[in-house]
Scaffold this motif. Structure first.
Motif, PDB file in Angstrom:
ATOM      1  N   PRO A 128       0.814  -1.235   0.000  1.00 11.99           N
ATOM      2  CA  PRO A 128       0.000   0.000   0.000  1.00 11.99           C
ATOM      3  C   PRO A 128       0.837   1.271   0.000  1.00 11.99           C
ATOM      4  O   PRO A 128       0.340   2.339  -0.354  1.00 11.99           O
ATOM      5  CB  PRO A 128      -0.835  -0.123   1.275  1.00 11.99           C
ATOM      6  CG  PRO A 128      -0.133  -1.134   2.132  1.00 11.99           C
ATOM      7  CD  PRO A 128       0.536  -2.070   1.190  1.00 11.99           C
ATOM      8  N   GLU A 129       2.119   1.170   0.374  1.00 17.40           N
ATOM      9  CA  GLU A 129       2.970   2.354   0.362  1.00 17.40           C
ATOM     10  C   GLU A 129       3.120   2.919  -1.049  1.00 17.40           C
ATOM     11  O   GLU A 129       3.302   4.124  -1.223  1.00 17.40           O
ATOM     12  CB  GLU A 129       4.349   2.027   0.943  1.00 17.40           C
ATOM     13  CG  GLU A 129       5.251   3.252   1.075  1.00 17.40           C
ATOM     14  CD  GLU A 129       6.617   2.936   1.647  1.00 17.40           C
ATOM     15  OE1 GLU A 129       7.473   3.848   1.663  1.00 17.40           O
ATOM     16  OE2 GLU A 129       6.836   1.788   2.072  1.00 17.40           O
ATOM     17  N   GLU A 179       0.131   5.110  -1.607  1.00 19.55           N
ATOM     18  CA  GLU A 179       0.227   6.278  -0.730  1.00 19.55           C
ATOM     19  C   GLU A 179       1.230   7.283  -1.271  1.00 19.55           C
ATOM     20  O   GLU A 179       0.964   8.496  -1.315  1.00 19.55           O
ATOM     21  CB  GLU A 179       0.628   5.833   0.689  1.00 19.55           C
ATOM     22  CG  GLU A 179      -0.439   5.017   1.406  1.00 19.55           C
ATOM     23  CD  GLU A 179       0.087   4.383   2.686  1.00 19.55           C
ATOM     24  OE1 GLU A 179       1.227   4.713   3.082  1.00 19.55           O
ATOM     25  OE2 GLU A 179      -0.629   3.550   3.278  1.00 19.55           O
ATOM     26  N   ARG A 180       2.375   6.811  -1.707  1.00 22.54           N
ATOM     27  CA  ARG A 180       3.415   7.724  -2.189  1.00 22.54           C
ATOM     28  C   ARG A 180       3.049   8.339  -3.537  1.00 22.54           C
ATOM     29  O   ARG A 180       3.422   9.476  -3.840  1.00 22.54           O
ATOM     30  CB  ARG A 180       4.760   7.001  -2.249  1.00 22.54           C
ATOM     31  CG  ARG A 180       5.262   6.645  -0.845  1.00 22.54           C
ATOM     32  CD  ARG A 180       6.611   5.971  -0.847  1.00 22.54           C
ATOM     33  NE  ARG A 180       7.672   6.849  -1.341  1.00 22.54           N
ATOM     34  CZ  ARG A 180       8.963   6.528  -1.312  1.00 22.54           C
ATOM     35  NH1 ARG A 180       9.344   5.359  -0.806  1.00 22.54           N
ATOM     36  NH2 ARG A 180       9.874   7.343  -1.782  1.00 22.54           N
ATOM     37  N   HIS A 190      -0.054   9.098  -4.332  1.00 14.93           N
ATOM     38  CA  HIS A 190      -1.002  10.154  -3.926  1.00 14.93           C
ATOM     39  C   HIS A 190      -0.233  11.406  -3.493  1.00 14.93           C
ATOM     40  O   HIS A 190      -0.571  12.528  -3.892  1.00 14.93           O
ATOM     41  CB  HIS A 190      -1.876   9.660  -2.775  1.00 14.93           C
ATOM     42  CG  HIS A 190      -3.140   8.981  -3.205  1.00 14.93           C
ATOM     43  ND1 HIS A 190      -4.118   9.622  -3.946  1.00 14.93           N
ATOM     44  CD2 HIS A 190      -3.600   7.725  -2.973  1.00 14.93           C
ATOM     45  CE1 HIS A 190      -5.122   8.784  -4.162  1.00 14.93           C
ATOM     46  NE2 HIS A 190      -4.833   7.624  -3.591  1.00 14.93           N
TER      47      HIS A 190
END
Length: 307
Positions: free
Chosen positions: A134-135, A138-139, A141
């Motif tokens: 999921p990182e 997130e990154r 975004h």
């Protein structure tokens, strides 16, 4: 500040990275050019079902695939599940009407194209995308948000160049908007799709997971790219101004294939600006700022080691 004949926007939603990851897998023969581990495609293939593997093997980078990029852009949803439900609800006639302002080329059988795309995204999401770190999302975004916030106060030409690591888009009669979308899986390559009034550019976000090093993989790539005589000669030639691919081939007196390979390495390292008219790459020019960045990084590394 210079002005553009078209507007700029930066966007991201998880659906874009679903598309990017699919593109990376379908182009797996080119993985030597990507930042993904060479074993990534093999690991994915071991994870997915034979049905999905066969479905992916039947997809080519062609007109239908380009229209898939358009559908991903037009979908109002955020992720693969939203895309699947939205596409299921679209009749063939609805899809023709939706895409006709952007393209006059369509699949031979729109209903079959829709059903195949639904299966592809549904199975890829379940078997691969739901297991991605999921990182990454997130990154991406964060990257899009930072770029979007910086855009209003930026010189638009410099903004596009820096964001895309060396792309420039010429004004076209119909072109009204360029949308920049960060992507992870297909780094360091950008994917440009021209649809008349809108150009979509999924750009390499230069995001890397794992241990932090003084130099990023992109910066190591920049240094490696100049460690070859022919590439240095190309950079020296482009110091005179933009040149077409054929002009570079004639100057270098090398085959088109070898010259293209050298240019690709310089492009992926961000040492060249690629000038586009629509989807047509018309010329290359030297990015002197990138060369200065290499010098700065190397000196910073040396000085850090002496401290």
């Amino acid at each position: 500040m210079r002005t553009l004949a078209y507007s700029l926007d930066v966007r991201f939603k998880p659906l874009f990275e679903v598309m990017g990851s699919l593109h990376a897998y379908i182009c797996r023969k080119s993985h030597k050019k990507l930042d993904l581990s060479p074993s990534w495609a093999q690991q994915v293939q071991q994870r997915i079902t034979p049905e999905l593997s066969d479905l992916l093997d039947g997809i080519g980078i062609d007109g239908d695939w380009k229209l898939t990029y358009l559908l991903v852009h037009l979908c109002p949803g955020e992720d693969a599940a939203d895309f699947v439900e939205w596409l299921k609800g679209m009749a063939a006639g609805d899809l023709y009407e939706l895409m006709s302002p952007y393209s006059n080329l369509f699949p031979a059988h729109m209903g079959d194209f829709r059903d195949r795309t639904v299966r592809l995204f549904q199975q890829w999401n379940e078997q691969y995308m739901q297991h991605v770190d999921p990182e990454i999302i997130e990154r991406l975004h964060v990257e899009a948000m930072k770029r979007k916030q910086a855009l209003p106060a930026s010189d638009p030409f410099a903004f596009v160049d820096e964001t895309t690591n060396g792309l420039q888009f010429a004004p076209m009669n119909e072109l009204k908007q360029i949308i920049l979308m960060p992507q992870y899986h297909f780094q360091p390559i950008n994917v440009v799709s021209y649809f008349g009034k809108v150009t979509l550019c999924h750009y390499a976000a230069r995001i890397y997971l794992g241990d932090e090093d003084f130099l990023t993989p992109h910066e190591y790539r920049m240094i490696r790219s100049v460690a070859e005589k022919s590439r240095l000669k190309i950079l020296k030639y482009l110091r005179q101004g933009p040149r077409s691919f054929i002009e570079i081939v004639r100057h270098m007196e090398l085959s088109k294939g070898i010259t293209h390979d050298h240019i690709s390495k310089l492009r992926n390292a961000g040492l060249l600006t690629a000038h586009f008219e629509g989807e047509t790459l018309t010329a290359y020019s030297l990015r002197t700022g990138a060369l200065e960045q290499i010098h700065s990084k190397i000196m910073g590394y040396i000085e850090q080691g002496m401290a």
